[in-house]
Motif scaffolding. Structure first.
Motif, PDB file in Angstrom:
ATOM      1  N   LEU A   1       0.828  -1.208   0.000  1.00 45.95           N
ATOM      2  CA  LEU A   1       0.000   0.000   0.000  1.00 45.95           C
ATOM      3  C   LEU A   1       0.865   1.262   0.000  1.00 45.95           C
ATOM      4  CD1 LEU A   1      -2.821  -1.001   2.521  1.00 45.95           C
ATOM      5  CD2 LEU A   1      -2.983  -0.832   0.039  1.00 45.95           C
ATOM      6  N   SER A   2       1.957   1.243   0.758  1.00 42.83           N
ATOM      7  CA  SER A   2       2.852   2.391   0.778  1.00 42.83           C
ATOM      8  C   SER A   2       3.454   2.635  -0.589  1.00 42.83           C
ATOM      9  CB  SER A   2       3.962   2.173   1.810  1.00 42.83           C
ATOM     10  OG  SER A   2       4.905   3.213   1.774  1.00 42.83           O
ATOM     11  N   PHE A   3       3.826   1.565  -1.262  1.00 39.21           N
ATOM     12  CA  PHE A   3       4.392   1.711  -2.611  1.00 39.21           C
ATOM     13  C   PHE A   3       3.378   2.298  -3.575  1.00 39.21           C
ATOM     14  CE2 PHE A   3       5.307  -0.071  -6.843  1.00 39.21           C
ATOM     15  CZ  PHE A   3       6.575   0.483  -7.043  1.00 39.21           C
ATOM     16  N   VAL A   4       2.132   1.857  -3.471  1.00 35.48           N
ATOM     17  CA  VAL A   4       1.082   2.357  -4.365  1.00 35.48           C
ATOM     18  C   VAL A   4       0.760   3.816  -4.058  1.00 35.48           C
ATOM     19  CG1 VAL A   4      -1.334   2.085  -5.047  1.00 35.48           C
ATOM     20  CG2 VAL A   4       0.113   0.068  -4.742  1.00 35.48           C
ATOM     21  N   ILE A   5       0.610   4.147  -2.776  1.00 37.44           N
ATOM     22  CA  ILE A   5       0.255   5.513  -2.391  1.00 37.44           C
ATOM     23  C   ILE A   5       1.361   6.491  -2.773  1.00 37.44           C
ATOM     24  CG2 ILE A   5      -0.233   7.007  -0.399  1.00 37.44           C
ATOM     25  CD1 ILE A   5      -1.581   4.638   0.918  1.00 37.44           C
ATOM     26  N   GLY A   6       2.598   5.996  -2.891  1.00 36.37           N
ATOM     27  CA  GLY A   6       3.702   6.867  -3.273  1.00 36.37           C
ATOM     28  C   GLY A   6       3.534   7.496  -4.645  1.00 36.37           C
ATOM     29  N   PHE A   7       2.626   6.972  -5.463  1.00 35.84           N
ATOM     30  CA  PHE A   7       2.384   7.536  -6.796  1.00 35.84           C
ATOM     31  C   PHE A   7       1.194   8.500  -6.805  1.00 35.84           C
ATOM     32  CE2 PHE A   7       4.537   3.499  -7.624  1.00 35.84           C
ATOM     33  CZ  PHE A   7       5.553   3.920  -8.471  1.00 35.84           C
ATOM     34  N   PHE A   8       0.690   8.843  -5.614  1.00 37.44           N
ATOM     35  CA  PHE A   8      -0.474   9.724  -5.525  1.00 37.44           C
ATOM     36  C   PHE A   8      -0.171  10.897  -4.600  1.00 37.44           C
ATOM     37  CE2 PHE A   8      -2.225   5.715  -6.853  1.00 37.44           C
ATOM     38  CZ  PHE A   8      -3.281   6.040  -7.684  1.00 37.44           C
ATOM     39  N   GLU A   9      -0.920  11.972  -4.813  1.00 35.63           N
ATOM     40  CA  GLU A   9      -0.969  13.076  -3.868  1.00 35.63           C
ATOM     41  C   GLU A   9      -2.181  12.853  -2.976  1.00 35.63           C
ATOM     42  OE1 GLU A   9       1.021  15.475  -3.239  1.00 35.63           O
ATOM     43  OE2 GLU A   9       2.437  15.362  -4.917  1.00 35.63           O
ATOM     44  N   VAL A  10      -1.947  12.723  -1.675  1.00 31.83           N
ATOM     45  CA  VAL A  10      -3.010  12.418  -0.723  1.00 31.83           C
ATOM     46  C   VAL A  10      -3.106  13.577   0.263  1.00 31.83           C
ATOM     47  CG1 VAL A  10      -3.922  10.723   0.898  1.00 31.83           C
ATOM     48  CG2 VAL A  10      -2.424   9.981  -0.966  1.00 31.83           C
ATOM     49  N   ASP A  11      -4.321  14.107   0.414  1.00 24.97           N
ATOM     50  CA  ASP A  11      -4.490  15.260   1.299  1.00 24.97           C
ATOM     51  C   ASP A  11      -4.957  14.883   2.698  1.00 24.97           C
ATOM     52  OD1 ASP A  11      -7.077  14.484   0.857  1.00 24.97           O
ATOM     53  OD2 ASP A  11      -7.736  16.391  -0.013  1.00 24.97           O
ATOM     54  N   GLY A  12      -5.182  13.606   2.964  1.00 28.78           N
ATOM     55  CA  GLY A  12      -5.611  13.186   4.285  1.00 28.78           C
ATOM     56  C   GLY A  12      -7.108  13.204   4.489  1.00 28.78           C
ATOM     57  N   PHE A  13      -7.860  13.690   3.496  1.00 31.62           N
ATOM     58  CA  PHE A  13      -9.322  13.740   3.606  1.00 31.62           C
ATOM     59  C   PHE A  13      -9.995  12.831   2.579  1.00 31.62           C
ATOM     60  CE2 PHE A  13      -7.764  17.792   5.241  1.00 31.62           C
ATOM     61  CZ  PHE A  13      -8.421  17.847   6.463  1.00 31.62           C
TER      62      PHE A  13
ATOM     63  N   ALA B   1      -8.986  12.366  -0.639  1.00 32.95           N
ATOM     64  CA  ALA B   1      -8.777  12.763  -2.033  1.00 32.95           C
ATOM     65  C   ALA B   1      -7.426  12.235  -2.510  1.00 32.95           C
ATOM     66  CB  ALA B   1      -8.829  14.276  -2.169  1.00 32.95           C
ATOM     67  N   TYR B   2      -7.436  11.474  -3.599  1.00 33.41           N
ATOM     68  CA  TYR B   2      -6.232  10.914  -4.188  1.00 33.41           C
ATOM     69  C   TYR B   2      -6.071  11.489  -5.594  1.00 33.41           C
ATOM     70  CZ  TYR B   2      -6.051   7.425  -0.452  1.00 33.41           C
ATOM     71  OH  TYR B   2      -5.961   6.799   0.758  1.00 33.41           O
ATOM     72  N   THR B   3      -4.923  12.056  -5.871  1.00 36.00           N
ATOM     73  CA  THR B   3      -4.612  12.595  -7.191  1.00 36.00           C
ATOM     74  C   THR B   3      -3.346  11.918  -7.699  1.00 36.00           C
ATOM     75  OG1 THR B   3      -5.538  14.741  -6.554  1.00 36.00           O
ATOM     76  CG2 THR B   3      -4.154  14.670  -8.526  1.00 36.00           C
ATOM     77  N   PHE B   4      -3.469  11.284  -8.853  1.00 39.32           N
ATOM     78  CA  PHE B   4      -2.310  10.565  -9.397  1.00 39.32           C
ATOM     79  C   PHE B   4      -1.196  11.548  -9.720  1.00 39.32           C
ATOM     80  CE2 PHE B   4       0.101   8.627 -12.906  1.00 39.32           C
ATOM     81  CZ  PHE B   4       0.513   7.453 -12.258  1.00 39.32           C
ATOM     82  N   ALA B   5      -0.003  11.267  -9.185  1.00 37.61           N
ATOM     83  CA  ALA B   5       1.140  12.158  -9.371  1.00 37.61           C
ATOM     84  C   ALA B   5       2.283  11.500 -10.113  1.00 37.61           C
ATOM     85  CB  ALA B   5       1.634  12.661  -8.013  1.00 37.61           C
ATOM     86  N   GLY B   6       2.137  10.227 -10.455  1.00 39.10           N
ATOM     87  CA  GLY B   6       3.219   9.552 -11.148  1.00 39.10           C
ATOM     88  C   GLY B   6       4.476   9.495 -10.299  1.00 39.10           C
ATOM     89  N   LEU B   7       5.557   9.938 -10.890  1.00 35.90           N
ATOM     90  CA  LEU B   7       6.844   9.965 -10.182  1.00 35.90           C
ATOM     91  C   LEU B   7       7.108  11.315  -9.520  1.00 35.90           C
ATOM     92  CD1 LEU B   7       9.069   8.092 -12.804  1.00 35.90           C
ATOM     93  CD2 LEU B   7       8.017   7.146 -10.738  1.00 35.90           C
ATOM     94  N   GLY B   8       6.046  12.112  -9.374  1.00 32.65           N
ATOM     95  CA  GLY B   8       6.218  13.444  -8.807  1.00 32.65           C
ATOM     96  C   GLY B   8       6.774  13.428  -7.399  1.00 32.65           C
ATOM     97  N   ASN B   9       6.296  12.505  -6.573  1.00 35.05           N
ATOM     98  CA  ASN B   9       6.799  12.436  -5.198  1.00 35.05           C
ATOM     99  C   ASN B   9       8.271  12.048  -5.157  1.00 35.05           C
ATOM    100  OD1 ASN B   9       4.416  13.148  -3.773  1.00 35.05           O
ATOM    101  ND2 ASN B   9       3.584  11.112  -4.154  1.00 35.05           N
ATOM    102  N   TYR B  10       8.678  11.174  -6.055  1.00 37.66           N
ATOM    103  CA  TYR B  10      10.078  10.764  -6.093  1.00 37.66           C
ATOM    104  C   TYR B  10      10.956  11.888  -6.636  1.00 37.66           C
ATOM    105  CZ  TYR B  10       8.292   6.109  -5.131  1.00 37.66           C
ATOM    106  OH  TYR B  10       7.686   5.028  -4.546  1.00 37.66           O
TER     107      TYR B  10
ATOM    108  N   PHE C   1       0.945  12.687   2.813  1.00 36.37           N
ATOM    109  CA  PHE C   1       0.957  11.232   2.949  1.00 36.37           C
ATOM    110  C   PHE C   1       1.575  10.554   1.720  1.00 36.37           C
ATOM    111  CE2 PHE C   1      -2.436  12.589   5.807  1.00 36.37           C
ATOM    112  CZ  PHE C   1      -2.102  11.898   6.958  1.00 36.37           C
ATOM    113  N   GLY C   2       1.299  11.078   0.537  1.00 37.62           N
ATOM    114  CA  GLY C   2       1.883  10.494  -0.664  1.00 37.62           C
ATOM    115  C   GLY C   2       3.392  10.622  -0.682  1.00 37.62           C
TER     116      GLY C   2
END
Length: 308
Positions: free
Chosen positions: A45-57, A59-68, A275-276
């Motif tokens: 789950l941590s690996f999957v969530i790493g590809f999203f922007e998560v606001d804690g409420f 809402a999940y927004t796909f960010a690709g490799l943005g977090n990395y 979180f992402g």
């Protein structure tokens, strides 16, 4: 007279070997399920969530490799990685030397050895939060017991938790004090597995204590040493004592000198709601641990002896 061959119906059951296999798998099953549910699933789950922007409420927004990409550009991430490397570089050899040294001191049967073993292992049975609070009370500036004692001994006053040059060292000292009893018992078990005949033969041949330690004790402790190095390395990078002791004593300060990766991940997730980004860093930390474990396996051959 009936000449037909006699046919005997035999019920085919499981062989003893198969029954042992089944029993072994059943004994392992509870731990395997626990590891899968509480470690394996969160890692995925941590690996999957790493590809999203998560606001804690929710809402999940796909960010690709943005977090990395953000992680690569983040100077605080690299500062935390440096602090983690320094912490591990100081902690792992210290635990090895202290654990093995204590085990060598108390390996022979004695009247008070059982009491001494219990005394060294006792800190490991205390809550990490309590340990951190007690040590914080002892070394805190101006009012700490150790801080007030140093000037009376003619030594300069040191801000153990307020000076970036000493804060990480103070955390390492507390971690070693807390963990060395545990590794002492592991080394003690390894020492007791070495046949006494080896030492007797070496002593007859004229080998001194240093030679016996270097040519008998250390080589025959390879499996134990491998286990200690592996477990202490994992503890140094992502162990419970890393987060608890640092969070209670320094909160990652001063000047981020004790902000190791696991503390920085917590801060990003629960203090800033990223979180992402925190999940991406956690996945990177897991991959780093796997890489370090692989390197340790390659250099030590998994603790196997040379003839194996």
């Amino acid at each position: 007279m009936n000449d037909r061959p006699l046919v005997i119906n035999r019920r085919r059951g499981l062989s003893a070997k198969h029954r042992e296999w089944i029993a072994g798998y059943l004994f392992v099953l509870p731990d395997a399920l626990g590891l899968l549910i509480f470690l394996g699933l969160p890692m995925v789950l941590s690996f999957v969530i790493g590809f999203f922007e998560v606001d804690g409420f929710g809402a999940y927004t796909f960010a690709g490799l943005g977090n990395y990409a953000r992680m690569i550009r983040d100077p605080f991430f690299w500062s935390a990685a440096k602090a983690t490397a320094l912490y591990a570089f100081m902690l792992v050899p210290s635990l090895y030397v202290c654990g093995l040294g204590l085990a060598l001191l108390i390996q022979k049967p004695g009247r008070f050895n059982a009491v001494i073993r219990a005394m060294f292992f006792a800190p490991h049975m205390v809550s990490l939060v309590v340990v951190a609070l007690v040590w914080q009370f002892m070394v805190v500036d101006k009012i700490g017991v150790i801080s007030r004692l140093l000037p009376k001994l003619g030594l300069p006053a040191i801000s153990f938790l307020g000076d970036p040059s000493f804060a990480l060292v103070a955390v390492v000292v507390v971690s070693v004090w807390f963990l060395m009893g545990f590794y002492m018992l592991i080394f003690l078990g390894g020492l007791q597995d070495i046949p006494a005949e080896f030492y007797e033969a070496a002593e007859i041949d004229g080998a001194g204590p240093i030679a016996r330690f270097w040519y008998i004790t250390l080589p025959l402790l390879k499996p134990t040493s491998f286990f200690v190095l592996l477990v202490s390395m994992v503890a140094a990078v992502a162990g419970a004592q890393v987060f608890d002791i640092i969070y209670v004593m320094t909160r990652g300060g001063p000047a981020n000198s004790t902000s190791v990766l696991i503390v920085y991940i917590y801060q990003q997730a629960f203090n800033f709601g990223a979180f992402g980004y925190a999940a991406a860093m956690a996945s990177t930390l897991i991959l780093l641990l796997m890489l370090l474990t692989l390197v340790l396996f390659l250099f030590t051959r998994g603790g196997r002896f040379d003839h194996e």
